[in-house]
Enzyme design. Structure first.
Site, PDB file in Angstrom:
ATOM      1  N   GLU A 150      -3.586   7.344  -4.062  1.00 28.74           N
ATOM      2  CA  GLU A 150      -4.105   6.986  -5.334  1.00 28.74           C
ATOM      3  C   GLU A 150      -5.381   7.846  -5.904  1.00 28.74           C
ATOM      4  OE1 GLU A 150      -2.384   2.616  -4.800  1.00 28.74           O
ATOM      5  OE2 GLU A 150      -4.198   2.722  -5.821  1.00 28.74           O
ATOM      6  N   HIS A 183      -1.511   0.126 -10.075  1.00 27.34           N
ATOM      7  CA  HIS A 183      -2.131  -0.676  -9.052  1.00 27.34           C
ATOM      8  C   HIS A 183      -2.660  -1.791  -9.802  1.00 27.34           C
ATOM      9  CE1 HIS A 183      -4.228  -0.981  -4.699  1.00 27.34           C
ATOM     10  NE2 HIS A 183      -3.732  -2.363  -5.173  1.00 27.34           N
ATOM     11  N   ARG A 240       1.076  -1.183   0.173  1.00 22.50           N
ATOM     12  CA  ARG A 240      -0.065   0.062  -0.049  1.00 22.50           C
ATOM     13  C   ARG A 240       0.950   1.104  -0.090  1.00 22.50           C
ATOM     14  NH1 ARG A 240      -3.603  -2.851  -1.666  1.00 22.50           N
ATOM     15  NH2 ARG A 240      -5.733  -3.172  -0.631  1.00 22.50           N
TER      16      ARG A 240
HETATM   17  N1  LIG Z   1      -0.860  -4.207  -5.442  1.00 16.67           N
HETATM   18  C1  LIG Z   1      -2.098  -5.002  -5.329  1.00 16.67           C
HETATM   19  O1  LIG Z   1      -2.628  -5.042  -6.108  1.00 16.67           O
HETATM   20  C2  LIG Z   1      -2.172  -5.914  -3.992  1.00 16.67           C
HETATM   21  C3  LIG Z   1      -1.841  -5.475  -2.811  1.00 16.67           C
HETATM   22  N2  LIG Z   1      -1.910  -6.065  -1.800  1.00 16.67           N
HETATM   23  C4  LIG Z   1      -1.383  -5.843  -0.582  1.00 16.67           C
HETATM   24  O2  LIG Z   1      -0.499  -6.820   0.035  1.00 16.67           O
HETATM   25  C5  LIG Z   1      -0.733  -6.782   1.406  1.00 16.67           C
HETATM   26  C6  LIG Z   1      -0.425  -8.342   1.979  1.00 16.67           C
HETATM   27  O3  LIG Z   1      -1.185  -9.162   1.257  1.00 16.67           O
HETATM   28  P1  LIG Z   1      -1.173 -11.069   1.653  1.00 16.67           P
HETATM   29  O4  LIG Z   1       0.372 -11.059   1.658  1.00 16.67           O
HETATM   30  O5  LIG Z   1      -2.121 -11.578   1.148  1.00 16.67           O
HETATM   31  O6  LIG Z   1      -1.397 -10.688   3.236  1.00 16.67           O
HETATM   32  P2  LIG Z   1      -0.987 -11.551   4.377  1.00 16.67           P
HETATM   33  O7  LIG Z   1      -1.846 -11.112   5.427  1.00 16.67           O
HETATM   34  O8  LIG Z   1      -0.755 -13.139   3.866  1.00 16.67           O
HETATM   35  O9  LIG Z   1       0.420 -11.297   4.724  1.00 16.67           O
HETATM   36  C7  LIG Z   1       0.662 -10.037   5.335  1.00 16.67           C
HETATM   37  C8  LIG Z   1       1.958 -10.240   6.398  1.00 16.67           C
HETATM   38  O10 LIG Z   1       2.318  -9.227   6.911  1.00 16.67           O
HETATM   39  C9  LIG Z   1       2.661  -9.364   8.262  1.00 16.67           C
HETATM   40  N3  LIG Z   1       2.773  -7.856   8.834  1.00 16.67           N
HETATM   41  C10 LIG Z   1       1.737  -7.422   9.445  1.00 16.67           C
HETATM   42  N4  LIG Z   1       2.152  -6.396  10.041  1.00 16.67           N
HETATM   43  C11 LIG Z   1       3.526  -6.392   9.811  1.00 16.67           C
HETATM   44  C12 LIG Z   1       4.394  -5.438  10.190  1.00 16.67           C
HETATM   45  N5  LIG Z   1       4.199  -4.261  11.090  1.00 16.67           N
HETATM   46  N6  LIG Z   1       5.775  -5.521   9.799  1.00 16.67           N
HETATM   47  C13 LIG Z   1       6.044  -6.523   8.975  1.00 16.67           C
HETATM   48  N7  LIG Z   1       5.282  -7.515   8.598  1.00 16.67           N
HETATM   49  C14 LIG Z   1       3.753  -7.232   9.161  1.00 16.67           C
HETATM   50  C15 LIG Z   1       1.736 -10.167   8.787  1.00 16.67           C
HETATM   51  O11 LIG Z   1       2.186 -10.865   9.882  1.00 16.67           O
HETATM   52  C16 LIG Z   1       1.512 -11.355   7.571  1.00 16.67           C
HETATM   53  O12 LIG Z   1       2.848 -12.245   7.648  1.00 16.67           O
HETATM   54  C17 LIG Z   1      -2.281  -6.600   1.441  1.00 16.67           C
HETATM   55  O13 LIG Z   1      -2.511  -6.229   2.851  1.00 16.67           O
HETATM   56  C18 LIG Z   1      -2.514  -5.525   0.509  1.00 16.67           C
HETATM   57  O14 LIG Z   1      -2.472  -4.291   1.232  1.00 16.67           O
HETATM   58  C19 LIG Z   1      -2.623  -7.319  -1.822  1.00 16.67           C
HETATM   59  C20 LIG Z   1      -3.191  -7.765  -3.119  1.00 16.67           C
HETATM   60  C21 LIG Z   1      -2.907  -6.996  -4.209  1.00 16.67           C
HETATM   61  O1  LIG Z   2      -4.824  -4.143  -3.676  1.00 15.63           O
HETATM   62  C1  LIG Z   2      -5.465  -5.225  -3.817  1.00 15.63           C
HETATM   63  C2  LIG Z   2      -5.927  -6.116  -2.760  1.00 15.63           C
HETATM   64  O2  LIG Z   2      -6.667  -6.938  -2.791  1.00 15.63           O
HETATM   65  O3  LIG Z   2      -5.788  -5.675  -1.405  1.00 15.63           O
END
Ligand SMILES: NC(=O)C1=CN([C@@H]2O[C@H](COP(=O)(O)OP(=O)(O)OC[C@H]3O[C@@H](n4cnc5c(N)ncnc54)[C@H](O)[C@@H]3O)[C@@H](O)[C@H]2O)C=CC1
Ligand SMILES: O=CC(=O)O
Length: 319
Positions: free
Chosen positions: A267, A285, A238
């Site tokens: 954004e 994005h 993000r």
């Molecule tokens: N660019 C895009 O289109 C997309 C962006 N995203 C972003 O990616 C992020 C991660 O998605 P996932 O991997 O599916 O989530 P997830 O929940 O599987 O992984 C997130 C990880 O970050 C860790 N975490 C939480 N707070 C933290 C901190 N302060 N410092 C370090 N690590 C920390 C958690 O313990 C977890 O292991 C989402 O929250 C979203 O914001 C997700 C999908 C698409």
């Molecule tokens: O940014 C996309 C998401 O699924 O989070």
């Protein structure tokens, strides 16, 4: 029959699935729904299927009314939702983890390649019509083999990005808040470190943690200065996790070598200082933007909403 409000265009298969059981009011305008229209439309909704561009806060929940049971976000990130406000009103909030992991890791790795191998610069040069020819020192980038990837947030997408990096011959270090399954870290030969060490040893730092108060400007001037001057920063998580003013300055002054971004602090606005620089690759994005992934996300959001409306546990509750 319950009333389901969908706040933006989503794949038709998910709308049909919802329509088979409920009365669906889906916004289908070419532009995103405006706030006033959204507040008006949600009145009387039992379920809201929301896009990440919509802020779901106390005002919106109150505009919906006390019958609202579920907010089903069509995204894994849920920083657009005030989860405590949902909980306080007995509204279940859900998201779409897992189904977009590979698509987003592909974009993270695409940005790693774009930044380290200067792909955007090469493409822009060809399209500019300027003369060019192969040369020993022409548009040299940095190799990935034998270099270190630092993953901040070793969840689904962080692990999938690390897996891609391993296939490219990179070493992996990671920082994460939660414990990671040791079989996964062993498979990746990944070493857990704190953020300071990660910044100091990584050749590429890739951000995959959620956004919230704890990660606001996690990467600022001090952290950028702690990175190697030859290193790259990639953000598909993000925008506000990175202080964009500080990043634009660090890239301009070559405090770090380059960056790749899919997300931005405000954004769809992109920091004007970034737009001027050649050593940053910029994507709009696109993390989950494949037909298959967006369909899977919308279907999971529909399943989440349908489950709660039937009094069942949804497949992907947020908390
Ligand atoms: N660019 C895009 O289109 C997309 C962006 N995203 C972003 O990616 C992020 C991660 O998605 P996932 O991997 O599916 O989530 P997830 O929940 O599987 O992984 C997130 C990880 O970050 C860790 N975490 C939480 N707070 C933290 C901190 N302060 N410092 C370090 N690590 C920390 C958690 O313990 C977890 O292991 C989402 O929250 C979203 O914001 C997700 C999908 C698409
Ligand atoms: O940014 C996309 C998401 O699924 O989070």
């Amino acid at each position: 029959m319950s009333r389901v409000v969908v706040t933006g265009r989503i794949p038709e298969a998910a709308i049909e699935k919802l329509r088979a059981e409920h009365d669906v009011d889906a916004w289908s305008g070419p532009e995103s729904i405006g706030r006033e229209e959204l507040l008006r439309r949600v009145a009387g909704a039992d379920a809201i299927v929301s896009l990440l561009t919509e802020r779901v806060d106390a005002e919106l929940l109150d505009a919906a009314g006390p019958q609202l049971k579920v907010v089903a976000n069509v995204a894994v990130g849920y920083d657009n939702i005030d989860v405590s406000a949902c909980t306080a009103r007995g509204v279940v909030a859900t998201n779409t983890p897992g189904v977009l992991t590979d698509a987003t890791a592909d974009i993270a790795f695409g940005l790693i390649l774009m930044a380290t191998r200067r792909l955007g610069e090469g493409e822009r040069l060809i399209r500019s019509g300027e003369a060019w020819k192969w040369g020993m020192f022409f548009l040299l980038g940095s190799s990935l083999q034998g270099k270190t990837l630092g993953v901040v947030g070793m969840g689904g997408i962080g692990q999938a990005t690390a897996r891609r990096a391993k296939a490219f011959g990179m070493e992996i270090v990671y920082q994460s808040r939660s414990e990671i399954d040791p079989t996964i870290t062993a498979e990746l030969n990944a070493r857990r470190v704190d953020l300071d060490e990660l910044l100091a040893v990584s050749d590429v730092v890739s951000l995959h943690c959620p956004y919230g108060p704890a990660t606001h400007h996690l990467i600022g001037a001090e952290q950028l200065a702690a990175m190697k001057s030859s290193a790259f920063l990639v953000n598909t998580a993000r925008g506000p996790i990175v202080d964009e003013d500080a990043l634009a300055t660090a890239l301009r002054d070559r405090t770090i070598a380059g960056a790749g971004l899919d997300v931005y602090e405000q954004e769809p606005r992109v920091h004007p200082g970034l737009l001027e620089l050649d050593n940053v690759a910029l994507l709009p994005h696109l993390g989950s933007a494949t037909v298959e992934t967006r369909t899977a996300m919308a279907m999971l959001a529909a399943d989440n909403a349908l489950a709660v409306l039937s009094g069942e546990q949804p497949p992907a509750p947020i908390a």
